[in-house]
Design a protein around this motif. Structure first.
Motif, PDB file in Angstrom:
ATOM      1  N   PRO A  61      22.893  48.621  66.273  1.00 14.57           N
ATOM      2  CA  PRO A  61      21.721  49.162  66.962  1.00 14.57           C
ATOM      3  C   PRO A  61      20.738  48.684  66.376  1.00 14.57           C
ATOM      4  CG  PRO A  61      22.860  50.800  65.822  1.00 14.57           C
ATOM      5  CD  PRO A  61      23.847  49.446  65.517  1.00 14.57           C
ATOM      6  N   SER A  62      19.492  48.888  67.139  1.00 16.26           N
ATOM      7  CA  SER A  62      18.230  48.363  66.550  1.00 16.26           C
ATOM      8  C   SER A  62      17.025  49.423  67.146  1.00 16.26           C
ATOM      9  CB  SER A  62      17.592  47.069  66.913  1.00 16.26           C
ATOM     10  OG  SER A  62      18.649  45.949  66.400  1.00 16.26           O
ATOM     11  N   LYS A  63      15.982  49.269  66.635  1.00 16.88           N
ATOM     12  CA  LYS A  63      15.037  50.214  67.116  1.00 16.88           C
ATOM     13  C   LYS A  63      13.620  49.343  66.901  1.00 16.88           C
ATOM     14  CE  LYS A  63      14.059  52.959  62.733  1.00 16.88           C
ATOM     15  NZ  LYS A  63      14.209  54.427  62.305  1.00 16.88           N
ATOM     16  N   ILE A  64      12.508  50.021  67.486  1.00 13.85           N
ATOM     17  CA  ILE A  64      11.184  49.348  67.505  1.00 13.85           C
ATOM     18  C   ILE A  64      10.277  50.348  66.716  1.00 13.85           C
ATOM     19  CG2 ILE A  64       9.132  48.370  68.579  1.00 13.85           C
ATOM     20  CD1 ILE A  64      11.398  46.954  70.608  1.00 13.85           C
ATOM     21  N   MET A  65       9.486  49.944  65.917  1.00 12.40           N
ATOM     22  CA  MET A  65       8.791  50.958  65.107  1.00 12.40           C
ATOM     23  C   MET A  65       7.220  50.629  65.313  1.00 12.40           C
ATOM     24  SD  MET A  65      10.944  51.667  61.661  1.00 12.40           S
ATOM     25  CE  MET A  65       9.806  53.182  61.415  1.00 12.40           C
ATOM     26  N   ILE A 105      10.681  53.032  70.057  1.00 14.36           N
ATOM     27  CA  ILE A 105      11.829  52.616  70.844  1.00 14.36           C
ATOM     28  C   ILE A 105      12.999  52.855  70.024  1.00 14.36           C
ATOM     29  CG2 ILE A 105      12.944  51.044  72.504  1.00 14.36           C
ATOM     30  CD1 ILE A 105       9.885  50.213  73.142  1.00 14.36           C
ATOM     31  N   ILE A 106      13.886  53.699  70.241  1.00 21.86           N
ATOM     32  CA  ILE A 106      15.061  53.934  69.677  1.00 21.86           C
ATOM     33  C   ILE A 106      16.431  53.454  70.633  1.00 21.86           C
ATOM     34  CG2 ILE A 106      14.108  55.671  68.294  1.00 21.86           C
ATOM     35  CD1 ILE A 106      15.462  57.679  70.080  1.00 21.86           C
ATOM     36  N   GLY A 107      17.460  53.288  70.106  1.00 23.57           N
ATOM     37  CA  GLY A 107      18.767  53.352  70.805  1.00 23.57           C
ATOM     38  C   GLY A 107      18.702  51.879  71.574  1.00 23.57           C
ATOM     39  N   VAL A 108      18.360  50.707  71.094  1.00 27.37           N
ATOM     40  CA  VAL A 108      18.627  49.341  71.482  1.00 27.37           C
ATOM     41  C   VAL A 108      19.691  48.965  71.067  1.00 27.37           C
ATOM     42  CG1 VAL A 108      17.496  47.189  71.270  1.00 27.37           C
ATOM     43  CG2 VAL A 108      15.821  49.146  71.097  1.00 27.37           C
ATOM     44  N   ARG A 109      20.676  49.164  71.906  1.00 29.86           N
ATOM     45  CA  ARG A 109      22.164  48.919  71.535  1.00 29.86           C
ATOM     46  C   ARG A 109      22.724  47.500  72.196  1.00 29.86           C
ATOM     47  NH1 ARG A 109      22.518  52.968  68.853  1.00 29.86           N
ATOM     48  NH2 ARG A 109      22.631  55.141  69.464  1.00 29.86           N
ATOM     49  N   GLU A 110      22.367  47.457  73.616  1.00 32.65           N
ATOM     50  CA  GLU A 110      22.684  46.369  74.249  1.00 32.65           C
ATOM     51  C   GLU A 110      22.023  44.954  73.848  1.00 32.65           C
ATOM     52  OE1 GLU A 110      22.573  46.607  78.397  1.00 32.65           O
ATOM     53  OE2 GLU A 110      22.467  48.652  78.466  1.00 32.65           O
ATOM     54  N   ARG A 111      22.923  44.022  73.530  1.00 34.06           N
ATOM     55  CA  ARG A 111      22.361  42.730  73.326  1.00 34.06           C
ATOM     56  C   ARG A 111      21.826  42.004  74.274  1.00 34.06           C
ATOM     57  NH1 ARG A 111      25.010  40.310  68.062  1.00 34.06           N
ATOM     58  NH2 ARG A 111      26.043  42.160  67.367  1.00 34.06           N
ATOM     59  N   ILE A 141      10.646  45.346  64.916  1.00 31.00           N
ATOM     60  CA  ILE A 141      11.980  45.618  65.212  1.00 31.00           C
ATOM     61  C   ILE A 141      12.917  45.546  63.985  1.00 31.00           C
ATOM     62  CG2 ILE A 141      12.462  43.236  66.027  1.00 31.00           C
ATOM     63  CD1 ILE A 141      14.253  44.469  68.372  1.00 31.00           C
ATOM     64  N   THR A 142      13.670  46.573  63.817  1.00 25.58           N
ATOM     65  CA  THR A 142      14.567  46.675  62.699  1.00 25.58           C
ATOM     66  C   THR A 142      16.077  46.881  63.177  1.00 25.58           C
ATOM     67  OG1 THR A 142      14.794  47.616  60.774  1.00 25.58           O
ATOM     68  CG2 THR A 142      13.714  48.927  62.255  1.00 25.58           C
ATOM     69  N   GLY A 143      17.097  46.686  62.363  1.00 25.27           N
ATOM     70  CA  GLY A 143      18.353  47.122  62.528  1.00 25.27           C
ATOM     71  C   GLY A 143      18.530  48.556  61.846  1.00 25.27           C
ATOM     72  N   LEU A 144      19.410  49.347  62.484  1.00 27.99           N
ATOM     73  CA  LEU A 144      19.690  50.638  61.797  1.00 27.99           C
ATOM     74  C   LEU A 144      20.666  50.302  60.778  1.00 27.99           C
ATOM     75  CD1 LEU A 144      19.654  52.932  64.949  1.00 27.99           C
ATOM     76  CD2 LEU A 144      17.908  52.250  63.528  1.00 27.99           C
TER      77      LEU A 144
END
Length: 144
Positions: A61-65, A105-111, A141-144
């Motif tokens: 998963p990823s998120k945008i800060m 933006i959190i919960g960026v899970r879908e490629r 954007i960063t991976g968790l």
């Protein structure tokens, strides 16, 4: 009539990861510099929704800060992710110069490609005086 100008210069930061293969997560910003005019009497609040943020996430998963910097912040500045596709906006974020990056933006899970509209809101009060303020807003954007 005197006006205050709040100019926002969005900036992108791309975090690169090295999983099994070298791949980068990508961000793209659409729209130019944002200018919001404020006046404490007639227009103490100004908004702009002319910019878009797009991302192509390759690590899940990823998120945008988001973070902001300016030389001397007097006016209140907020940003919101509107109509988020492939992720969840956290709601309106208050940008304070020099503050560490905050989840946007959190919960960026879908490629695949995601996007949103950037909703900027600026506020002023009479005691903040007149002037011009320029913010550099950074999205990462960063991976968790």
């Amino acid at each position: 009539m005197l006006s205050r100008f709040l100019t926002i210069a969005p900036v992108l930061a791309v975090m690169t990861f090295m999983p099994t293969q070298t791949q980068a997560q990508r961000l793209a910003l659409q729209g130019g510099p944002v200018i919001i005019e404020l006046d404490p009497i007639s227009t103490p609040v100004g908004e702009d929704r002319s910019s878009r943020l797009r991302w192509n996430q390759v690590r899940s998963p990823s998120k945008i800060m988001v973070s902001s910097s300016t030389t001397a912040q007097r006016y209140d500045l907020y940003v919101d992710a509107i109509g988020v596709r492939r992720g969840e906006g956290v709601g309106e974020v208050k940008l304070v110069s020099g503050q560490p990056a905050q989840d946007f933006i959190i919960g960026v899970r879908e490629r695949g490609a995601g996007r949103c509209t950037l909703g900027y809101r600026a506020e002023t009060r009479a005691e903040q005086g007149y002037g011009t303020e320029v913010h550099s807003v950074t999205y990462t954007i960063t991976g968790l």
